[in-house]
Design an enzyme around this catalytic site. Structure first.
Site: not given
Length: 433
Positions: A267, A383
């Site tokens: 989050g 990522c």
């Protein structure tokens, strides 16, 4: 992904080093058996007196695991069974790759204490002592022999090194070396509530040195538990690497827009989107436990969104048919860009995982594209430093998807650890319908 500090600062609770060595070795043993470091650390947080020290020891060992295993095989007439194997490999990485951290004789003494505390360990104390003191006598030659193997020298599996060299021939060594250093503790300043200068001044008055990075980041000179960072509990800042902070800026959600944050846990990017704009945000994650972390982050920040537990690729589970003006797809990936923060990744991943994950990314792109409004923007993020999960994925999507175009050029960030680019590895592409 990537929204967490690289190293946990050590807890204030005291625990003998030998106990921390046992817990850290259990983490290393778990990774060698295919479990994540986070799984091992979750147990350590319950059982260990100093979980911060356990994290640091285990992370160090995993960065130098190949070296520790090589030295153990070189110095023992026979390889011991677990858990002694992982314990000795861990201690050898400390003696070989962090000699300044501990007095070598004190470390050997504590290691032998740890062995004695293992089941059946009393009878193994002599063996362990002989292996470790034998290494100290032959340290220079032993390390020299080990470093002839690139896997030992560079601390990554051979396939990982080969892929990095092939895909980043000019910067591969910088990337690998950055992977072997702990990433900094970077925080994102909540510009809705304060300014970066004001928060940095508050930290300085509390003895915390920091420097700015990116548009809204601050890097602490020394990592510490977030409970000791002034303003964190008030929602003035959040732990988030500078590369991950770019997602919300690229998304550019505007007030009142209907926005989707897919694969959102834990989050960090969710909070950043809402800090920048009051939008109608739908937050998805397939793991209810991880979605709870998103909820906790939003409560701390005083923000709100609609959270749904669902597989983002299965539209029937969650989509009501109303299109989104903005979509952030932070897709599941190899995590090859955040190895400095998750040193176990290099040992857990297999070459076949890259193709499997690329397939999941392809499916998510195809499905979520249908939910994007005409003129809308989808930010694809991973990522990762691998081209299969980045540029090649986007090029293939554009070729098979009429009406899709790029806004600007895709961005491949590499973990290089320089002053201006001390960030994780990330790939971003902005797609428009």
């Amino acid at each position: 992904m990537s929204d967490r500090p690289a190293e946990r600062a050590s807890s204030a609770r005291d625990e003998p080093l030998w106990r921390s060595l046992i817990h850290a070795a259990a983490c290393v043993q778990g990774v060698r058996a295919g479990r994540t470091l986070d799984d091992g650390l979750a147990k350590a947080r319950v059982q260990a007196g100093n979980p911060g020290a356990v994290h640091d020891l285990a992370a160090h060992a995993l960065r130098h695991l190949a070296l520790g295993e090589h030295l153990l095989a070189q110095g023992a007439a026979r390889l011991p069974a677990e858990p002694l194997n992982s314990l000795l490999a861990l201690v050898l990485t400390l003696l070989a790759a962090a000699p300044e951290k501990y007095s070598e004789h004190a470390l050997v003494s504590q290691a032998v204490e740890a062995v004695a505390a293992l089941p059946g360990g009393i009878r193994l104390k002599g063996f362990a002592n002989a292996v470790l003191r034998g290494f100290l006598r032959e340290r220079t030659n032993a390390i020299s022999r080990a470093m002839r193997d690139p896997v030992c020298e560079l601390g990554h599996p051979r396939w990982w090194l080969d892929r990095t060299i092939a895909q980043h021939p000019q910067q591969w060594r910088q990337v690998i070396e950055a992977n072997n250093q702990p990433g900094p503790m970077t925080l994102r300043v909540n510009l809705r509530l304060t300014s970066r200068d004001a928060l940095a001044e508050r930290w300085a008055s509390a003895g915390l040195e920091s420097r700015p990075i990116g548009a809204s980041g601050l890097i602490l000179a020394r990592a510490r538990p977030v409970s000791g960072v002034p303003g964190f509990d008030e929602g003035l800042c959040s732990v988030q690497d500078e590369a991950a902070q770019r997602a919300a800026y690229l998304l550019d959600a505007q007030p009142g827009m209907r926005v989707l944050d897919a694969c959102a846990a834990p989050g960090g990017k969710t909070g950043h989107i809402l800090e920048r704009a009051d939008c109608d945000l739908i937050v998805l994650d397939s793991d209810p436990g991880r979605l709870a972390l998103v909820r906790q982050n939003l409560v701390r920040l005083g923000l709100s969104a609609e959270l749904k537990t669902a597989d983002a690729a299965k539209l029937a589970q969650w989509w009501d048919g109303r299109p989104f003006q903005r979509i952030l797809l932070d897709a599941p990936c190899s995590a090859s860009g955040i190895v400095r923060r998750q040193p176990d990744i290099r040992w857990l991943r297999r070459p076949a995982d890259i193709a499997r994950l690329a397939g999941e990314q392809r499916n998510l792109l195809n499905q979520l594209w249908a939910t994007l409004a005409p003129g809308g923007r989808l930010v694809y993020a991973t990522c990762s430093v691998w081209k299969e999960e980045g540029r090649e994925q986007i090029d293939a999507f554009l070729q098979r998807t009429p009406g899709a175009s790029l806004i600007g050029e895709p961005l491949q960030l590499l973990p290089l650890s320089g002053d201006a680019d001390n960030h994780d590895g990330f790939f971003y592409a902005i797609l428009q319908k």
